[in-house]
Motif scaffolding. Sequence first.
Motif, PDB file in Angstrom:
ATOM      1  N   VAL A  22      13.471  -5.289 -11.181  1.00 18.19           N
ATOM      2  CA  VAL A  22      12.999  -6.166 -12.253  1.00 18.19           C
ATOM      3  C   VAL A  22      14.103  -6.351 -13.295  1.00 18.19           C
ATOM      4  N   ALA A  23      14.823  -5.283 -13.605  1.00 15.44           N
ATOM      5  CA  ALA A  23      15.918  -5.380 -14.581  1.00 15.44           C
ATOM      6  C   ALA A  23      17.030  -6.301 -14.078  1.00 15.44           C
ATOM      7  N   MET A  24      17.291  -6.292 -12.785  1.00 12.62           N
ATOM      8  CA  MET A  24      18.356  -7.136 -12.215  1.00 12.62           C
ATOM      9  C   MET A  24      17.905  -8.578 -12.036  1.00 12.62           C
ATOM     10  N   ALA A  25      16.612  -8.796 -11.820  1.00  7.66           N
ATOM     11  CA  ALA A  25      16.102 -10.149 -11.579  1.00  7.66           C
ATOM     12  C   ALA A  25      14.815 -10.361 -12.373  1.00  7.66           C
ATOM     13  N   PRO A  26      14.917 -10.474 -13.711  1.00  8.39           N
ATOM     14  CA  PRO A  26      13.707 -10.593 -14.532  1.00  8.39           C
ATOM     15  C   PRO A  26      12.839 -11.804 -14.184  1.00  8.39           C
ATOM     16  N   ASP A  27      13.449 -12.868 -13.656  1.00  8.90           N
ATOM     17  CA  ASP A  27      12.663 -14.057 -13.281  1.00  8.90           C
ATOM     18  C   ASP A  27      11.739 -13.775 -12.099  1.00  8.90           C
ATOM     19  N   GLU A  28      12.034 -12.746 -11.346  1.00 10.34           N
ATOM     20  CA  GLU A  28      11.234 -12.385 -10.170  1.00 10.34           C
ATOM     21  C   GLU A  28      10.324 -11.176 -10.452  1.00 10.34           C
ATOM     22  N   ALA A  29      10.134 -10.847 -11.718  1.00 11.72           N
ATOM     23  CA  ALA A  29       9.366  -9.648 -12.083  1.00 11.72           C
ATOM     24  C   ALA A  29       7.961  -9.648 -11.484  1.00 11.72           C
ATOM     25  N   GLY A  30       7.283 -10.786 -11.497  1.00 10.44           N
ATOM     26  CA  GLY A  30       5.916 -10.856 -10.966  1.00 10.44           C
ATOM     27  C   GLY A  30       5.834 -10.458  -9.496  1.00 10.44           C
ATOM     28  N   PRO A  31       6.587 -11.157  -8.625  1.00  9.77           N
ATOM     29  CA  PRO A  31       6.524 -10.800  -7.200  1.00  9.77           C
ATOM     30  C   PRO A  31       7.035  -9.383  -6.910  1.00  9.77           C
ATOM     31  N   ILE A  32       8.085  -8.962  -7.606  1.00 10.71           N
ATOM     32  CA  ILE A  32       8.617  -7.608  -7.387  1.00 10.71           C
ATOM     33  C   ILE A  32       7.572  -6.574  -7.771  1.00 10.71           C
ATOM     34  N   THR A  33       6.954  -6.756  -8.922  1.00 15.44           N
ATOM     35  CA  THR A  33       5.936  -5.814  -9.381  1.00 15.44           C
ATOM     36  C   THR A  33       4.739  -5.812  -8.434  1.00 15.44           C
ATOM     37  N   ALA A  34       4.325  -6.983  -7.972  1.00 15.31           N
ATOM     38  CA  ALA A  34       3.183  -7.075  -7.056  1.00 15.31           C
ATOM     39  C   ALA A  34       3.460  -6.342  -5.744  1.00 15.31           C
ATOM     40  N   LEU A  35       4.683  -6.396  -5.277  1.00 13.53           N
ATOM     41  CA  LEU A  35       5.014  -5.786  -3.987  1.00 13.53           C
ATOM     42  C   LEU A  35       5.366  -4.302  -4.073  1.00 13.53           C
ATOM     43  N   TYR A  36       6.030  -3.892  -5.144  1.00 12.71           N
ATOM     44  CA  TYR A  36       6.629  -2.557  -5.139  1.00 12.71           C
ATOM     45  C   TYR A  36       6.139  -1.596  -6.215  1.00 12.71           C
ATOM     46  N   HIS A  37       5.552  -2.097  -7.278  1.00 15.54           N
ATOM     47  CA  HIS A  37       5.154  -1.206  -8.370  1.00 15.54           C
ATOM     48  C   HIS A  37       3.844  -0.498  -8.035  1.00 15.54           C
ATOM     49  N   ILE A  38       3.806   0.802  -8.236  1.00 16.73           N
ATOM     50  CA  ILE A  38       2.587   1.583  -8.037  1.00 16.73           C
ATOM     51  C   ILE A  38       2.040   1.887  -9.430  1.00 16.73           C
ATOM     52  N   PRO A  39       0.908   1.276  -9.783  1.00 18.62           N
ATOM     53  CA  PRO A  39       0.396   1.436 -11.150  1.00 18.62           C
ATOM     54  C   PRO A  39      -0.091   2.854 -11.415  1.00 18.62           C
ATOM     55  N   ASP A  40      -0.086   3.208 -12.693  1.00 20.91           N
ATOM     56  CA  ASP A  40      -0.599   4.515 -13.102  1.00 20.91           C
ATOM     57  C   ASP A  40      -2.111   4.544 -12.950  1.00 20.91           C
ATOM     58  N   HIS A  41      -2.647   5.746 -12.945  1.00 20.07           N
ATOM     59  CA  HIS A  41      -4.095   5.952 -12.875  1.00 20.07           C
ATOM     60  C   HIS A  41      -4.521   6.607 -14.180  1.00 20.07           C
ATOM     61  N   ASP A  42      -5.306   5.907 -14.983  1.00 25.38           N
ATOM     62  CA  ASP A  42      -5.745   6.407 -16.287  1.00 25.38           C
ATOM     63  C   ASP A  42      -4.566   6.827 -17.152  1.00 25.38           C
ATOM     64  N   GLY A  43      -3.487   6.046 -17.122  1.00 27.25           N
ATOM     65  CA  GLY A  43      -2.325   6.317 -17.968  1.00 27.25           C
ATOM     66  C   GLY A  43      -1.378   7.379 -17.436  1.00 27.25           C
ATOM     67  N   GLU A  44      -1.702   7.969 -16.305  1.00 32.26           N
ATOM     68  CA  GLU A  44      -0.860   9.010 -15.702  1.00 32.26           C
ATOM     69  C   GLU A  44      -0.419   8.553 -14.311  1.00 32.26           C
ATOM     70  N   PRO A  45       0.764   8.993 -13.877  1.00 30.47           N
ATOM     71  CA  PRO A  45       1.155   8.655 -12.495  1.00 30.47           C
ATOM     72  C   PRO A  45       0.171   9.241 -11.495  1.00 30.47           C
ATOM     73  N   TRP A  46      -0.045   8.520 -10.407  1.00 30.29           N
ATOM     74  CA  TRP A  46      -0.901   9.031  -9.340  1.00 30.29           C
ATOM     75  C   TRP A  46      -0.322  10.324  -8.814  1.00 30.29           C
ATOM     76  N   ARG A  47      -1.184  11.216  -8.434  1.00 32.87           N
ATOM     77  CA  ARG A  47      -0.772  12.448  -7.771  1.00 32.87           C
ATOM     78  C   ARG A  47      -1.215  12.308  -6.313  1.00 32.87           C
ATOM     79  N   TRP A  48      -0.287  11.903  -5.467  1.00 34.27           N
ATOM     80  CA  TRP A  48      -0.591  11.620  -4.077  1.00 34.27           C
ATOM     81  C   TRP A  48      -0.749  12.914  -3.290  1.00 34.27           C
ATOM     82  N   GLN A  49      -1.669  12.905  -2.352  1.00 35.84           N
ATOM     83  CA  GLN A  49      -1.873  14.036  -1.450  1.00 35.84           C
ATOM     84  C   GLN A  49      -2.019  13.485  -0.026  1.00 35.84           C
ATOM     85  N   THR A  50      -1.687  14.303   0.965  1.00 41.23           N
ATOM     86  CA  THR A  50      -1.782  13.834   2.343  1.00 41.23           C
ATOM     87  C   THR A  50      -3.211  13.485   2.724  1.00 41.23           C
ATOM     88  N   ARG A  51      -4.163  14.154   2.156  1.00 43.55           N
ATOM     89  CA  ARG A  51      -5.567  13.877   2.480  1.00 43.55           C
ATOM     90  C   ARG A  51      -5.934  12.489   2.021  1.00 43.55           C
TER      91      ARG A  51
END
Length: 167
Positions: free
Chosen positions: A138-167
Motif C-alpha cells: 500500500v505504501a508503494m502503490a497508494p492508488d491501489e490500496a483498496g484492491p491490495i487491502t481487500a486481497l492481502y490485509h487480515i483485519p484485527d478482531h476486536d482491536g487485537e490481531p487474530w490469534r490463529w490456531q491449527t484447529r
Amino acid sequence: FIPGMAACYLVIGLLSGMRGEEVAALRRGCLRLIRDEHARIVRYELVGRIFKGRDNVDGAEHHWTVVEPVARAVSAAIRLQDHLRRVIDAGSSPKDDDPLFMTVQTKGVGNERLTANQSTKYLNYFVKECSKLANEMVAMAPDEAGPITALYHIPDHDGEPWRWQTR
C-alpha cells in the motif's frame, strides 16, 4: 525459512482436508504420484497418519487424494528443509521417514516433529508477514490500496490481531 514453511503448512492443511496433527505428522516421503499407463500423473496422494477416532496414539496409516497445489507445497517444504540442512548441518542427509515439518535445528540436535504449539507459531508468524507485506505494498502503490487491502490485509478482531490456531 519460517514464512515459507508456514505457507506450505497452510496450503497442505487448507486444501487436503487433513487435521493439524495429521499435517504435523507427515514425513518427507509422504507424496505419491499416481501415473497412468503413459506415465502421466493422474492423481496425487499423501500417505500419513490419521488420528480421529483412533485409540492408538500413533494413529493409523491413511492415504489422502490431494490437488496439485498440495503436492507442490510438500515439494517446497522439502526444498526449504534441504536448504536449511545445507546451511546448518552440511554433513547430514535426509531420509524419507524424517518429519516434513520439524523444528528449526542446530547442529547436533535431533529432529523433532512439529508440535501444535510450534505450528501455531508458524501460522501467526505467516499472518504477521502477510500484514506487513500488505502495508508495504500500500505504501508503494497508494492508488491501489483498496484492491491490495481487500486481497492481502487480515483485519484485527476486536482491536487485537487474530490469534490463529491449527484447529
